[in-house]
Design a protein around this motif. Sequence first.
Motif, PDB file in Angstrom:
ATOM      1  N   ILE A 252       0.608  -1.245   0.449  1.00 53.39           N
ATOM      2  CA  ILE A 252      -0.450  -0.054  -0.531  1.00 53.39           C
ATOM      3  C   ILE A 252       1.091   1.148  -0.248  1.00 53.39           C
ATOM      4  CG2 ILE A 252      -1.095   1.362   1.573  1.00 53.39           C
ATOM      5  CD1 ILE A 252      -3.235  -1.523   2.332  1.00 53.39           C
ATOM      6  N   GLY A 256       0.091   2.321  -3.426  1.00 57.27           N
ATOM      7  CA  GLY A 256      -2.010   3.031  -3.304  1.00 57.27           C
ATOM      8  C   GLY A 256      -0.532   4.496  -2.451  1.00 57.27           C
ATOM      9  N   ARG A 257       0.399   5.040  -1.810  1.00 59.08           N
ATOM     10  CA  ARG A 257       1.126   6.409  -2.089  1.00 59.08           C
ATOM     11  C   ARG A 257       1.670   7.102  -3.075  1.00 59.08           C
ATOM     12  NH1 ARG A 257      -3.169   5.543   1.796  1.00 59.08           N
ATOM     13  NH2 ARG A 257      -2.468   4.309   3.758  1.00 59.08           N
ATOM     14  N   ASP A 263      -4.533   3.210  -7.565  1.00 60.92           N
ATOM     15  CA  ASP A 263      -4.878   2.850  -6.274  1.00 60.92           C
ATOM     16  C   ASP A 263      -4.527   1.124  -6.055  1.00 60.92           C
ATOM     17  OD1 ASP A 263      -5.428   4.614  -5.198  1.00 60.92           O
ATOM     18  OD2 ASP A 263      -6.964   4.951  -5.419  1.00 60.92           O
ATOM     19  N   ARG A 265      -5.875  -2.880  -4.519  1.00 64.23           N
ATOM     20  CA  ARG A 265      -6.452  -3.459  -2.628  1.00 64.23           C
ATOM     21  C   ARG A 265      -5.648  -4.318  -2.501  1.00 64.23           C
ATOM     22  NH1 ARG A 265     -10.964  -2.423  -6.302  1.00 64.23           N
ATOM     23  NH2 ARG A 265     -12.264  -0.553  -6.076  1.00 64.23           N
ATOM     24  N   ARG A 297     -10.287   0.851  -1.721  1.00 65.65           N
ATOM     25  CA  ARG A 297      -9.014   1.593  -1.802  1.00 65.65           C
ATOM     26  C   ARG A 297      -7.710   1.624  -1.134  1.00 65.65           C
ATOM     27  NH1 ARG A 297      -9.554   4.004  -7.772  1.00 65.65           N
ATOM     28  NH2 ARG A 297     -11.908   3.786  -7.767  1.00 65.65           N
ATOM     29  N   ASN A 298      -6.877   0.773  -1.046  1.00 63.25           N
ATOM     30  CA  ASN A 298      -5.141   1.632  -0.581  1.00 63.25           C
ATOM     31  C   ASN A 298      -5.756   1.287   0.790  1.00 63.25           C
ATOM     32  OD1 ASN A 298      -4.161   2.976  -2.572  1.00 63.25           O
ATOM     33  ND2 ASN A 298      -4.876   4.509  -1.797  1.00 63.25           N
TER      34      ASN A 298
END
Length: 339
Positions: A252, A256-257, A263, A265, A297-298
């Motif tokens: 993540i 994701g960041r 994004d 999961r 998400r994330n």
Amino acid sequence: MAPDRTPRGGSSDPPPDRPTGEQLYDAILRSAPEFSALEVAAETGVTIEETRRLWRALGFPEFVGEKAYTKADVEAVATLMSFVDAGAVDFDMAVNLTRGVGQTMARLADWEVSTLVSRVEEMERGEEATGSRIGSALRLIHEVNPPFERLLIYSWRRHLAAAVGRIEAMGAKDEDLHTIDVTVGFADLVSFTALSNTLDRDEIGDLVEVFESRCQDVVARYGGRIIKSLGDSVLFVTTTAEDGVAVAEGIINVIGRDAKMPDVRLGLASGPVVQRLGDIFGPPVNMAARLTQVARRNRLIVDQNTADLLPDSEWEHRRLPARPVRGFGLVEPVAVRRH
């Protein structure tokens, strides 16, 4: 690195000093085709059907009556049959091992070519140009392949030792050495299909490469391993639930960041899985994949088994509303975080 077939001087035949695709092919194989399937069988003492089974297991089409096999092919069959004849494994097991080699090496070969093709183009644009992509490819093959072959043997031995160690460390059941208890993780890019429709081929390739390489780095850091990647998703396993959560948090953070990446999961599930053909099977695999479909998400969600394996002194569990999960009915996922 396909042969350059541009006609020159009104002829499709290249000049005598111009490298050809056949030369590149021969440089890789290091021996010319000179045997038919019947002759391979005669040379090695196996039946024609056994020869064909082994060839198909490697992932190649059959050549009927053609002299399509090299001395190296004959030696490979003879080597394989030597430990079958010695009783180490039976023929069906030998075919299974051959299939594993074929599938692994096919992907590795595609990976190598797709990686090196950009280097070939770079060489032809610079001072190292030979005037032919095949010429640069030949040079690269001679420089890269010998040390790369040594790296293959080294890597195989290292991974074989690690695989044997995992069976013992993960507590493989005495009655079934194929079954191990693990935490299974599934990471899935959000809206990858829609995003890929807006990107060109190079951008899609770069995106997938960044996703897979970053996931690989995070998984390796915590002693896990990636079982397989599917472009927009990665399936991995760890020996403990805590390592699984650490991997998920790491993915993540690096995917994701990152504002330049989609994004992601994450879903985790724990329990016994069956190892076969380099893959894993069982309810935890299916559950981890299904959880990614209902995760935010994330965010990471886990099944109850995984939550139960995390020490209460270090982790806080929060049950989420029950939701339908395909194949499992109503499931209450669990969100976890460190105290």
